[in-house]
Design an enzyme around this catalytic site. Structure first.
Site, PDB file in Angstrom:
ATOM      1  N   SER A 183     -29.689 -22.109 -34.073  1.00  0.00           N
ATOM      2  CA  SER A 183     -28.949 -23.279 -34.560  1.00  0.00           C
ATOM      3  C   SER A 183     -29.009 -23.324 -36.077  1.00  0.00           C
ATOM      4  CB  SER A 183     -29.562 -24.562 -34.002  1.00  0.00           C
ATOM      5  OG  SER A 183     -28.987 -25.688 -34.615  1.00  0.00           O
ATOM      6  N   TYR A 212     -36.664 -29.861 -32.864  1.00  0.00           N
ATOM      7  CA  TYR A 212     -35.587 -28.891 -32.584  1.00  0.00           C
ATOM      8  C   TYR A 212     -35.493 -27.844 -33.706  1.00  0.00           C
ATOM      9  CZ  TYR A 212     -30.735 -27.543 -31.301  1.00  0.00           C
ATOM     10  OH  TYR A 212     -29.588 -26.869 -30.943  1.00  0.00           O
TER      11      TYR A 212
HETATM   12  P1  NAP Z   1     -25.269 -28.495 -23.375  1.00  0.00           P
HETATM   13  O1  NAP Z   1     -23.811 -28.693 -23.288  1.00  0.00           O
HETATM   14  O2  NAP Z   1     -26.184 -29.672 -23.346  1.00  0.00           O
HETATM   15  O3  NAP Z   1     -25.719 -27.447 -22.237  1.00  0.00           O
HETATM   16  C1  NAP Z   1     -27.049 -27.068 -22.157  1.00  0.00           C
HETATM   17  C2  NAP Z   1     -27.194 -26.010 -21.089  1.00  0.00           C
HETATM   18  O4  NAP Z   1     -28.582 -25.615 -21.065  1.00  0.00           O
HETATM   19  C3  NAP Z   1     -26.843 -26.509 -19.715  1.00  0.00           C
HETATM   20  O5  NAP Z   1     -26.178 -25.495 -19.013  1.00  0.00           O
HETATM   21  C4  NAP Z   1     -28.211 -26.808 -19.092  1.00  0.00           C
HETATM   22  O6  NAP Z   1     -28.228 -26.606 -17.688  1.00  0.00           O
HETATM   23  C5  NAP Z   1     -29.055 -25.739 -19.737  1.00  0.00           C
HETATM   24  N1  NAP Z   1     -30.472 -26.076 -19.738  1.00  0.00           N
HETATM   25  C6  NAP Z   1     -31.092 -27.073 -20.402  1.00  0.00           C
HETATM   26  N2  NAP Z   1     -32.411 -27.054 -20.128  1.00  0.00           N
HETATM   27  C7  NAP Z   1     -32.613 -26.025 -19.257  1.00  0.00           C
HETATM   28  C8  NAP Z   1     -33.754 -25.507 -18.611  1.00  0.00           C
HETATM   29  N3  NAP Z   1     -34.955 -26.046 -18.791  1.00  0.00           N
HETATM   30  N4  NAP Z   1     -33.599 -24.419 -17.805  1.00  0.00           N
HETATM   31  C9  NAP Z   1     -32.381 -23.860 -17.612  1.00  0.00           C
HETATM   32  N5  NAP Z   1     -31.261 -24.334 -18.198  1.00  0.00           N
HETATM   33  C10 NAP Z   1     -31.376 -25.401 -19.016  1.00  0.00           C
HETATM   34  O7  NAP Z   1     -25.654 -27.724 -24.711  1.00  0.00           O
HETATM   35  P2  NAP Z   1     -24.798 -26.717 -25.616  1.00  0.00           P
HETATM   36  O8  NAP Z   1     -24.246 -27.475 -26.736  1.00  0.00           O
HETATM   37  O9  NAP Z   1     -23.914 -25.883 -24.780  1.00  0.00           O
HETATM   38  O10 NAP Z   1     -25.999 -25.835 -26.196  1.00  0.00           O
HETATM   39  C11 NAP Z   1     -26.249 -24.508 -25.770  1.00  0.00           C
HETATM   40  C12 NAP Z   1     -27.226 -23.868 -26.757  1.00  0.00           C
HETATM   41  O11 NAP Z   1     -26.636 -23.890 -28.061  1.00  0.00           O
HETATM   42  C13 NAP Z   1     -28.551 -24.611 -26.882  1.00  0.00           C
HETATM   43  O12 NAP Z   1     -29.595 -23.703 -27.071  1.00  0.00           O
HETATM   44  C14 NAP Z   1     -28.366 -25.437 -28.128  1.00  0.00           C
HETATM   45  O13 NAP Z   1     -29.589 -25.753 -28.729  1.00  0.00           O
HETATM   46  C15 NAP Z   1     -27.524 -24.496 -28.972  1.00  0.00           C
HETATM   47  N6  NAP Z   1     -26.754 -25.148 -30.023  1.00  0.00           N
HETATM   48  C16 NAP Z   1     -25.776 -26.060 -29.736  1.00  0.00           C
HETATM   49  C17 NAP Z   1     -25.055 -26.650 -30.775  1.00  0.00           C
HETATM   50  C18 NAP Z   1     -23.961 -27.644 -30.547  1.00  0.00           C
HETATM   51  O14 NAP Z   1     -23.459 -28.201 -31.544  1.00  0.00           O
HETATM   52  N7  NAP Z   1     -23.544 -27.912 -29.345  1.00  0.00           N
HETATM   53  C19 NAP Z   1     -25.370 -26.301 -32.094  1.00  0.00           C
HETATM   54  C20 NAP Z   1     -26.358 -25.382 -32.341  1.00  0.00           C
HETATM   55  C21 NAP Z   1     -27.040 -24.795 -31.301  1.00  0.00           C
HETATM   56  P3  NAP Z   1     -28.373 -27.810 -16.627  1.00  0.00           P
HETATM   57  O15 NAP Z   1     -27.367 -28.853 -16.971  1.00  0.00           O
HETATM   58  O16 NAP Z   1     -28.137 -27.140 -15.334  1.00  0.00           O
HETATM   59  O17 NAP Z   1     -29.775 -28.306 -16.761  1.00  0.00           O
END
Ligand code: NAP
Length: 242
Positions: free
Chosen positions: A140, A153
């Protein structure tokens, strides 16, 4: 058959990565923790598009559950191995440090960096034996720059970047690459509580990114074309911070 495991593949960036890797010809193993229906939808969409996918639920923060699931998969695929691993599962539990409780610190650490350890050490073993592999960690902007309200985070994602660089040097000789992608603000469930209209003025591109824009970089890093990129962190943030 080339297998790719995407943790947190049920929603957001992970689901876009699953679809992109399926388009690239991988048999995609969709991991999720709670969102079974969403994961099934991703699988159906991949199959409707002519791709192949299966579900592998486990909590990446739970070391034993992770080991059990991966061992079971490996036992039923004796001649195969997972050649692409995308450590995408992540959570945020924001608070300024002075009000952050221990649970908020521990949960974010256990999922975002503990999950990397729990999953990767099992998968990398096979990649090293087979002398080919791709590990892509979704870090991130927060782990590069540090963001207020996210000491937990930011610390976890900075740790993930450090782990990426260290592991890359351990396994490069076996033709395994380890890279990180650092998204900025991407429109997913994780950011739906943020006000895009007020935040977009900070972003040179003038908008939040799309999950598919992160998935495109992952798709490249997972390909053979990226063989000489190792230990790198690639930002996908609309020019917000480099
Ligand atoms: P999201 O929409 O909240 O989705 C999170 C995903 O992670 C879901 O599929 C969830 O599955 C899974 N997950 C969470 N905890 C878990 C666990 N303990 N075991 C297995 N699966 C788990 O988040 P996102 O925005 O797509 O983020 C994906 C990645 O990108 C993350 O690492 C996040 O930190 C990173 N990121 C996101 C952003 C952003 O702006 N969105 C920016 C920088 C980095 P379930 O629902 O089945 O639990």
């Amino acid at each position: 058959m080339r297998y790719a495991l995407v943790t947190g593949g049920s929603r957001g960036i992970g689901s876009a990565i699953c679809k992109a890797l399926a388009d690239d010809g991988f048999f995609v193993i969709i991991n999720y923790n709670n969102s079974r229906e969403a994961a099934e939808t991703v699988k159906k969409e991949i199959e409707a598009n002519g791709g192949q996918a299966e579900l592998l639920p486990f909590d990446v923060a739970d070391d034993q559950a992770t080991e059990n699931a991966i061992t079971q998969w490996q036992d039923s695929h004796k001649d195969d191995y997972i050649s692409v691993l995308v450590n995408n599962a992540g959570i945020r539990m924001d608070s300024v440090l002075v009000f952050m409780d221990k649970n908020q610190w521990d949960k974010v650490m256990e999922t975002n960096i503990g999950g990397f350890y729990n999953v990767t050490r099992h998968i990398v073993k096979y990649m090293m034996t087979k002398r080919y592999g791709r590990i892509i960690n979704i870090a991130s902007l927060s782990g590069l720059k540090g963001l207020p309200g996210q000491t937990n985070y930011s610390a976890a994602k900075a740790a993930l970047i450090g782990a990426t660089k260290a592991l890359a040097q351990e396994v490069a000789i076996r033709k395994v690459t380890v890279n990180a992608v650092a998204p900025g603000f991407i429109a997913t469930d994780m950011t739906k509580d943020l006000d895009e209209d007020s935040l977009k003025s900070m972003i040179p591109t003038g908008r939040f990114g799309k999950p598919e824009e992160v998935a495109a970089v992952v798709s490249f890093l997972a390909s053979e074309k990226a063989s000489y990129i190792n230990g790198e962190v690639i930002s996908v943030n609309g020019g917000l911070y480099t």
